[in-house]
Design a protein around this motif. Structure first.
Motif, PDB file in Angstrom:
ATOM      1  N   LEU A 293      -7.466 -86.258   4.270  1.00 35.27           N
ATOM      2  CA  LEU A 293      -6.525 -85.882   3.214  1.00 35.27           C
ATOM      3  C   LEU A 293      -5.661 -84.712   3.701  1.00 35.27           C
ATOM      4  CD1 LEU A 293      -6.113 -87.019   0.349  1.00 35.27           C
ATOM      5  CD2 LEU A 293      -7.522 -85.137  -0.513  1.00 35.27           C
ATOM      6  N   GLN A 294      -4.330 -84.950   3.823  1.00 37.22           N
ATOM      7  CA  GLN A 294      -3.486 -83.939   4.440  1.00 37.22           C
ATOM      8  C   GLN A 294      -2.181 -83.636   3.712  1.00 37.22           C
ATOM      9  OE1 GLN A 294      -3.023 -84.004   8.668  1.00 37.22           O
ATOM     10  NE2 GLN A 294      -4.975 -85.031   9.029  1.00 37.22           N
ATOM     11  N   THR A 295      -1.736 -84.487   2.822  1.00 37.32           N
ATOM     12  CA  THR A 295      -0.451 -84.250   2.156  1.00 37.32           C
ATOM     13  C   THR A 295      -0.570 -84.434   0.643  1.00 37.32           C
ATOM     14  OG1 THR A 295       0.266 -86.563   2.360  1.00 37.32           O
ATOM     15  CG2 THR A 295       0.810 -85.066   4.192  1.00 37.32           C
ATOM     16  N   SER A 296       0.406 -83.867  -0.062  1.00 36.44           N
ATOM     17  CA  SER A 296       0.375 -83.952  -1.523  1.00 36.44           C
ATOM     18  C   SER A 296       0.668 -85.361  -2.016  1.00 36.44           C
ATOM     19  CB  SER A 296       1.381 -82.960  -2.122  1.00 36.44           C
ATOM     20  OG  SER A 296       2.697 -83.232  -1.688  1.00 36.44           O
ATOM     21  N   ASP A 297       1.581 -86.095  -1.349  1.00 35.45           N
ATOM     22  CA  ASP A 297       1.882 -87.451  -1.825  1.00 35.45           C
ATOM     23  C   ASP A 297       0.697 -88.389  -1.628  1.00 35.45           C
ATOM     24  OD1 ASP A 297       2.631 -87.257   1.049  1.00 35.45           O
ATOM     25  OD2 ASP A 297       3.135 -89.369   0.817  1.00 35.45           O
ATOM     26  N   GLN A 298      -0.017 -88.222  -0.522  1.00 31.35           N
ATOM     27  CA  GLN A 298      -1.217 -89.034  -0.281  1.00 31.35           C
ATOM     28  C   GLN A 298      -2.276 -88.739  -1.345  1.00 31.35           C
ATOM     29  OE1 GLN A 298      -3.491 -87.654   3.000  1.00 31.35           O
ATOM     30  NE2 GLN A 298      -4.697 -89.536   3.248  1.00 31.35           N
ATOM     31  N   THR A 299      -2.464 -87.454  -1.660  1.00 26.30           N
ATOM     32  CA  THR A 299      -3.454 -87.062  -2.673  1.00 26.30           C
ATOM     33  C   THR A 299      -3.045 -87.574  -4.047  1.00 26.30           C
ATOM     34  OG1 THR A 299      -3.714 -85.046  -1.352  1.00 26.30           O
ATOM     35  CG2 THR A 299      -4.859 -85.125  -3.455  1.00 26.30           C
ATOM     36  N   TYR A 300      -1.750 -87.549  -4.312  1.00 31.06           N
ATOM     37  CA  TYR A 300      -1.221 -88.076  -5.576  1.00 31.06           C
ATOM     38  C   TYR A 300      -1.548 -89.558  -5.716  1.00 31.06           C
ATOM     39  CZ  TYR A 300       2.359 -88.856  -9.213  1.00 31.06           C
ATOM     40  OH  TYR A 300       3.039 -89.160 -10.375  1.00 31.06           O
ATOM     41  N   MET A 301      -1.332 -90.310  -4.644  1.00 32.02           N
ATOM     42  CA  MET A 301      -1.632 -91.741  -4.665  1.00 32.02           C
ATOM     43  C   MET A 301      -3.116 -91.983  -4.937  1.00 32.02           C
ATOM     44  SD  MET A 301      -3.202 -94.264  -2.620  1.00 32.02           S
ATOM     45  CE  MET A 301      -3.126 -93.681  -0.920  1.00 32.02           C
ATOM     46  N   ILE A 302      -3.976 -91.214  -4.285  1.00 25.20           N
ATOM     47  CA  ILE A 302      -5.419 -91.374  -4.471  1.00 25.20           C
ATOM     48  C   ILE A 302      -5.805 -91.086  -5.920  1.00 25.20           C
ATOM     49  CG2 ILE A 302      -7.676 -90.442  -3.837  1.00 25.20           C
ATOM     50  CD1 ILE A 302      -6.514 -92.207  -1.666  1.00 25.20           C
TER      51      ILE A 302
ATOM     52  N   ASN B 258       7.814 -80.661  -3.741  1.00 25.88           N
ATOM     53  CA  ASN B 258       6.618 -81.510  -3.690  1.00 25.88           C
ATOM     54  C   ASN B 258       5.668 -81.220  -4.846  1.00 25.88           C
ATOM     55  OD1 ASN B 258       7.284 -83.075  -1.450  1.00 25.88           O
ATOM     56  ND2 ASN B 258       6.599 -81.493  -0.033  1.00 25.88           N
ATOM     57  N   MET B 259       5.621 -79.987  -5.314  1.00 21.63           N
ATOM     58  CA  MET B 259       4.826 -79.699  -6.513  1.00 21.63           C
ATOM     59  C   MET B 259       5.428 -80.394  -7.728  1.00 21.63           C
ATOM     60  SD  MET B 259       3.692 -75.698  -6.142  1.00 21.63           S
ATOM     61  CE  MET B 259       2.378 -75.815  -7.348  1.00 21.63           C
ATOM     62  N   GLU B 260       6.760 -80.369  -7.815  1.00 23.59           N
ATOM     63  CA  GLU B 260       7.433 -81.050  -8.932  1.00 23.59           C
ATOM     64  C   GLU B 260       7.122 -82.540  -8.921  1.00 23.59           C
ATOM     65  OE1 GLU B 260       9.031 -81.524 -12.154  1.00 23.59           O
ATOM     66  OE2 GLU B 260      10.011 -79.692 -11.433  1.00 23.59           O
ATOM     67  N   ARG B 261       7.148 -83.145  -7.748  1.00 22.56           N
ATOM     68  CA  ARG B 261       6.920 -84.589  -7.631  1.00 22.56           C
ATOM     69  C   ARG B 261       5.502 -84.992  -8.014  1.00 22.56           C
ATOM     70  NH1 ARG B 261       9.876 -85.067  -1.701  1.00 22.56           N
ATOM     71  NH2 ARG B 261      11.999 -85.518  -2.461  1.00 22.56           N
ATOM     72  N   THR B 262       4.553 -84.126  -7.780  1.00 24.92           N
ATOM     73  CA  THR B 262       3.148 -84.471  -8.007  1.00 24.92           C
ATOM     74  C   THR B 262       2.546 -83.702  -9.184  1.00 24.92           C
ATOM     75  OG1 THR B 262       2.421 -82.758  -6.424  1.00 24.92           O
ATOM     76  CG2 THR B 262       2.821 -84.958  -5.545  1.00 24.92           C
ATOM     77  N   TRP B 263       3.391 -83.062  -9.980  1.00 24.21           N
ATOM     78  CA  TRP B 263       2.928 -82.094 -10.970  1.00 24.21           C
ATOM     79  C   TRP B 263       1.925 -82.670 -11.967  1.00 24.21           C
ATOM     80  CZ3 TRP B 263       2.890 -77.057 -10.964  1.00 24.21           C
ATOM     81  CH2 TRP B 263       2.539 -76.381 -12.143  1.00 24.21           C
ATOM     82  N   ASP B 264       2.130 -83.901 -12.396  1.00 25.26           N
ATOM     83  CA  ASP B 264       1.267 -84.443 -13.442  1.00 25.26           C
ATOM     84  C   ASP B 264      -0.168 -84.686 -12.969  1.00 25.26           C
ATOM     85  OD1 ASP B 264       2.604 -86.620 -11.976  1.00 25.26           O
ATOM     86  OD2 ASP B 264       1.442 -87.944 -13.262  1.00 25.26           O
ATOM     87  N   GLU B 265      -0.411 -84.581 -11.657  1.00 26.83           N
ATOM     88  CA  GLU B 265      -1.776 -84.718 -11.157  1.00 26.83           C
ATOM     89  C   GLU B 265      -2.349 -83.383 -10.634  1.00 26.83           C
ATOM     90  OE1 GLU B 265      -3.783 -87.266 -11.369  1.00 26.83           O
ATOM     91  OE2 GLU B 265      -2.317 -88.689 -12.182  1.00 26.83           O
ATOM     92  N   ILE B 266      -1.571 -82.313 -10.663  1.00 30.01           N
ATOM     93  CA  ILE B 266      -2.049 -81.013 -10.183  1.00 30.01           C
ATOM     94  C   ILE B 266      -2.833 -80.318 -11.289  1.00 30.01           C
ATOM     95  CG2 ILE B 266      -1.368 -78.702  -9.419  1.00 30.01           C
ATOM     96  CD1 ILE B 266       1.049 -79.980  -8.035  1.00 30.01           C
ATOM     97  N   ALA B 267      -4.079 -79.971 -10.993  1.00 32.57           N
ATOM     98  CA  ALA B 267      -4.923 -79.289 -11.982  1.00 32.57           C
ATOM     99  C   ALA B 267      -5.328 -77.893 -11.532  1.00 32.57           C
ATOM    100  CB  ALA B 267      -6.181 -80.112 -12.258  1.00 32.57           C
TER     101      ALA B 267
END
Length: 307
Positions: free
Chosen positions: A196-205, A233-242
């Motif tokens: 696990l290395q990037t925010s988009d990959q983590t978002y997909m998971i 990148n935070m904006e793009r994945t924001w709904d999954e950031i806790a």
């Protein structure tokens, strides 16, 4: 008390405190710190960050953090502490109205027991860690716990690895979800062997796991190294950031020591309405009490964004 042995930061103040300390028969290093700061975000120090000012006792360190205005705390190694100490730390945090941040789910290390391999023995270790984490979370009033899925399994196609990781995390979420607990997945920059290395990959998971108990831990230091473009990148994945962690780059020290414009990043996070924990998962650029004073001043500076 040792947790209050913080010297004020002006020459005049230092001279006055030295004089008062001489009269009282104590050293200047044992004098009371200045008034606590009212930070806009919930910054969370960790044990050892103020050991020169507060001493070695974990409880005294937590109390000292509260005295400086910090409203949260995190402890990666909490699962390795004695249950009695876990309970005592949890009670102290509750009494001081501080939020407990992440601890790491024990699974054998960041690269160990990789979920991507799809092996039952690795899955069993992870699920056992999740079960034990539930008890720890209850003792310390925690909600979030860090999970790192391990290394790549390079003999398998990427899609098979993704499926194995998603399956393992769904199994972990089944354990945590009834208790309202959340594992936060942390993409890291420590090794090219990490799955696990990037925010988009983590978002997909996280989207694939599809559970309120599986979200993103966005560590700004690691993501600046791996992908940059932090705010976008935070904006793009924001709904999954806790959960969010902090560290400047290069060096992984406090904000203002590297290239990241933390005042702007924190302003963005505040404007998003984030009320969660901001873990201070970094070192300190200077040693001793002076370094700890500088740490507090750095957070005052980057927290001074306009609202």
């Amino acid at each position: 008390m040792k947790r209050r042995n913080f010297i004020k930061n002006t020459a005049a103040g230092g001279m006055a405190l030295t004089g008062l300390a001489s009269v009282a028969g104590v050293t200047a290093a044992e004098t009371v710190s200045s008034a606590p700061v009212s930070f806009k975000l919930n910054y969370a120090p960790h044990l050892g960050m103020f050991k020169n000012s507060a001493g070695d006792d974990p409880i005294d360190q937590i109390k000292f953090m509260a005295d400086q205005g910090f409203t949260a705390f995190e402890d990666n190694g909490m699962m390795g502490r004695e249950p009695a100490m876990q309970t005592k730390m949890g009670e102290t945090l509750a009494r001081l109205n501080m939020t407990m941040g992440v601890f790491v789910v024990a699974k054998g290390g960041n690269l160990a027991n990789p979920f991507a391999a799809g092996k039952k023995e690795y899955l069993d270790i992870f699920l056992d860690g999740c079960k034990r984490a539930v008890d720890v979370a209850k003792r310390v009033n925690a909600k979030w716990m860090t999970v790192v899925p391990g290394s790549f399994e390079r003999r398998l196609p990427t899609g098979i690895q993704d499926a194995n990781v998603i399956d393992a995390l769904r199994r972990g979420a089944e354990i945590l979800e009834p208790h309202g607990l959340v594992m936060v997945l942390e993409p890291l920059s420590d090794s090219p062997d990490l799955y696990l290395q990037t925010s988009d990959q983590t978002y997909m998971i996280c989207k694939a796991v599809n559970s309120p108990s599986c979200k993103i831990l966005y560590d700004i230091y690691h993501m600046q190294k791996n992908e940059g473009n932090v705010i976008t990148n935070m904006e793009r994945t924001w709904d999954e950031i806790a959960y969010i962690q902090i560290g400047d780059n290069p060096g992984r020290k406090e904000p203002t020591t590297g290239e990241i414009n933390y005042k702007n990043v924190f302003k963005f996070i505040h404007e998003k309405g984030y009320t969660g924990v901001m873990g201070m998962e970094h070192g300190i650029s200077k040693q001793g009490i002076e370094g700890e004073k500088r740490l507090i001043e750095a957070y005052k500076e980057v927290d001074s964004f306009e609202v």
